[in-house]
Write a protein that holds these residues in place. Structure first.
Motif, mmCIF file in Angstrom:
data_model
loop_
_atom_site.group_PDB
_atom_site.id
_atom_site.type_symbol
_atom_site.label_atom_id
_atom_site.label_comp_id
_atom_site.label_asym_id
_atom_site.label_seq_id
_atom_site.Cartn_x
_atom_site.Cartn_y
_atom_site.Cartn_z
ATOM 1 N N TYR A 1 5.687 -20.796 8.804
ATOM 2 C CA TYR A 1 6.947 -21.022 8.195
ATOM 3 C C TYR A 1 7.779 -19.586 7.765
ATOM 4 N N TYR A 2 7.110 -18.712 7.688
ATOM 5 C CA TYR A 2 7.757 -17.453 7.474
ATOM 6 C C TYR A 2 8.050 -16.836 8.909
ATOM 7 N N ALA B 1 14.854 -15.874 6.584
ATOM 8 C CA ALA B 1 14.278 -16.387 5.404
ATOM 9 C C ALA B 1 13.189 -17.391 5.712
ATOM 10 N N PRO B 2 12.240 -17.587 4.959
ATOM 11 C CA PRO B 2 11.207 -18.743 5.601
ATOM 12 C C PRO B 2 11.946 -20.011 5.559
ATOM 13 N N GLY C 1 14.196 -9.228 -1.379
ATOM 14 C CA GLY C 1 13.218 -9.844 -0.549
ATOM 15 C C GLY C 1 12.574 -11.006 -1.317
ATOM 16 N N ILE C 2 12.154 -10.831 -2.509
ATOM 17 C CA ILE C 2 11.609 -11.808 -3.090
ATOM 18 C C ILE C 2 12.659 -13.067 -3.448
ATOM 19 N N THR C 3 13.673 -12.456 -3.914
ATOM 20 C CA THR C 3 14.704 -13.673 -4.184
ATOM 21 C C THR C 3 15.275 -14.436 -3.053
ATOM 22 N N SER C 4 15.301 -13.830 -2.011
ATOM 23 C CA SER C 4 15.763 -14.632 -0.604
ATOM 24 C C SER C 4 14.646 -15.753 -0.378
ATOM 25 N N GLN C 5 13.296 -15.259 -0.570
ATOM 26 C CA GLN C 5 12.261 -16.295 -0.498
ATOM 27 C C GLN C 5 12.328 -17.449 -1.367
ATOM 28 N N ILE C 6 12.664 -17.194 -2.824
ATOM 29 C CA ILE C 6 12.788 -18.218 -3.704
ATOM 30 C C ILE C 6 13.950 -18.967 -3.455
ATOM 31 N N GLU C 7 15.164 -18.449 -3.192
ATOM 32 C CA GLU C 7 16.198 -19.412 -2.663
ATOM 33 C C GLU C 7 16.214 -19.958 -1.593
ATOM 34 N N ALA C 8 15.282 -19.524 -0.447
ATOM 35 C CA ALA C 8 14.964 -20.472 0.452
ATOM 36 C C ALA C 8 14.191 -21.859 0.335
#
Length: 523
Positions: free
Chosen positions: A41-42, A152-153, A196-203
């Motif tokens: 998924y990433y 983004a994932p 980068g971490i935030t973009s994953q969480i938001e995705a």
């Protein structure tokens, strides 16, 4: 020269597949397996969703890929999976190519990093780096306009995961455990940026619980650990999720302040690789940082902060006797305050690791061991005690024969002992988790998956006698050139010595020029 992935002017169709063969010989989906494989998924997130039609198929979550209508769909297939899935990846490549000769088949992940030369003989492209290194491949094969501008994932492709969300805040590990594939790969431990971490969480959107996928969330830089912990806490306080969990190494618990920090930032669960209750075995694994990781003490300590503790346990009959292992299992069942291990398997001498090299050098590997046998559910190393005693004991233990009621009873008693420390969700997880893991259950798939499952031969739990899975039989008539794709890759010969392909694969490669690296690698 690699063929073009799609005709000019057409929106390319890309299928990303996590290859897997279930050691329990079931082709049906394993929906309850947590954590799920998230790399596909990433990787899907590296592609622009408006310019490429992307699908993900995970043979763990979706079951064995047996649907013929999916085989001629993609213009490009990207395969990944654990090293033991090399045979399965070959089989899948044969199915896709037989259905559509113009398809491009690439492979990445642990298989590509461990067996690059063998992969180069099978697949059109071998990517040895992380998902980011596929960008050059995307540009070359599909065009730069197909690459996502802001990757983004693609968690939207993952389907429902029981309310779980996923994030990765670091890569690799700073320890060198002898049995770990990360040690064999020798890649550096590194952290993601806060953005980068935030973009994953938001995705991932709003979820019930967030699972941190790091191999070692704690790492070797405490200031960076605090940064990432507080970042997760900020999103928790905003209501993005009810709590989060992560994997940490044994050194994390040596500083009690660490638990206070993560608890104040919404951590509800920790997993740690205890691996063995025997100090001598831990030293043999180069896992000295776990010498003080007593699961009962760590579970009690975590509970004081409202955190659920989980761990893995490995059985090693080449270092331990039946009596020693049986005594440890009985000890766990006799202690309601000690959680049962979330994972129990044999130690796997993964190809390319120091453990594998030592086992091969010392003659501990059994004859005629296949790469696919490295699944943690069958003997591949000679035990200390006679096979006729170890194999029946192992078969009963892994199937929990005679212990299922005891495991279920312990799960209830443990959850009750922690009722004042845990919230409702934690209590349910601590009670139902072991019951789901150890009590067994029926997995249901489509008619093709169930038919293949019913055809599987009985398991022996011994690599020397284990029959091949029916997955090695082609599902339908195929071009004769694909016959070799259904032959298993053997690690050892009839004398227990490494086969020539494997000896060549683990031999240190000759230095290559920059030009050669550019031609053969993505990174």
């Amino acid at each position: 020269m690699i063929k073009n992935a799609a005709p000019a002017g057409k929106r390319p169709k890309v299928l990303i597949v996590n290859a897997y063969v279930d050691p329990w010989r079931s082709a049906a989906p394993m929906r309850l397996f947590i954590p799920r494989a998230m790399a596909p998924y990433y990787l899907a997130g590296r592609l622009d969703k408006t310019r490429a039609d992307v699908r993900v198929y995970d043979e763990v979550y979706h079951g064995a890929l047996l649907n013929p209508r999916l085989l001629d769909w993609p213009d490009m297939v990207i395969l990944t999976g654990l090293t033991a899935a090399f045979d399965r990846a070959r089989q899948l490549s044969a199915y896709f190519r037989n259905a559509r000769p113009d398809v491009t088949v690439a492979i990445g992940g642990p298989i590509a990093r461990t067996l690059p030369a063998l992969c180069a003989d099978v697949f059109d492209y071998v990517c040895q780096g992380d998902v980011e290194t596929f960008d050059d491949f995307i540009d070359e094969r599909l065009g730069a306009d197909c690459r996502a501008e802001n990757p983004a994932p693609r968690f939207d492709l993952a389907g429902w995961s029981y309310g779980l969300g996923f994030v990765e805040t670091t890569k690799n590990c700073n320890f060198k455990c002898a049995f770990c594939s990360l040690t064999g790969e020798g890649r550096a431990y590194q952290s993601y940026s806060s953005a980068g971490i935030t973009s994953q969480i938001e995705a991932g959107g709003k979820t019930s619980m967030l699972m941190v996928l790091d191999n070692n969330f704690y790492g070797n830089n405490r200031a960076d650990f605090v940064r990432r912990t507080e970042l997760l806490g900020d999103h928790w306080r905003r209501g993005r999720y009810r709590g989060w969990g992560a994997l940490v190494t044994g050194d994390f618990f040596k500083n009690p302040e660490n638990l206070a920090i993560i608890a104040a930032n919404g951590c509800k669960a920790l997993f740690s690789g205890v691996e063995s209750l025997d100090p001598a075995v831990l030293k043999a694994y180069n896992k000295k940082h776990s010498l003080s990781s007593d699961p009962r003490s760590l579970a009690r300590l975590c509970a004081e902060y409202g955190i659920l503790f989980d761990y893995g346990m490995m059985l090693d009959f080449s270092h331990q006797t039946i009596a020693e292992i049986d005594g440890q299992i009985d000890g766990l069942l006799a202690s309601p305050e000690t959680p049962l291990p979330a994972l129990m398997s044999l130690t796997i001498p993964i190809l390319g690791t120091p453990h594998f090299n030592t086992a091969a050098t010392e003659g501990r590997l059994m004859p005629n061991v296949r790469l696919a046998d490295m699944d943690g559910q069958k003997l591949v190393e000679w035990p200390k005690e006679p096979l006729e005693e170890v194999v029946p004991y192992l078969a009963n233990l892994l199937q929990f024969k005679g212990r299922k009621l005891a495991f279920s009873r312990h799960a209830v008693r443990h959850a009750w002992s922690r009722r004042h420390s845990f919230d409702t969700l934690q209590t349910l997880i601590s009670m139902l988790g072991p019951i789901v893991r150890y009590a067994g259950g029926i997995r249901i798939g489509d008619h093709r998956q169930m038919h293949q499952t019913w055809r599987e031969p009985k398991r022996t739990f011994n690599a020397m006698t284990e029959p091949l899975s029916v997955a090695y039989e082609p599902l339908h008539r195929m071009d004769a050139k694909f016959a070799r794709y259904f032959e298993p890759l053997f690690l050892t010969d009839a004398k227990g010595q490494l086969t020539q392909p494997i000896a060549d694969a683990i031999r240190p490669p000759l230095p290559r020029t920059a030009h050669e690296l550019l031609k053969s690698d993505v990174a």
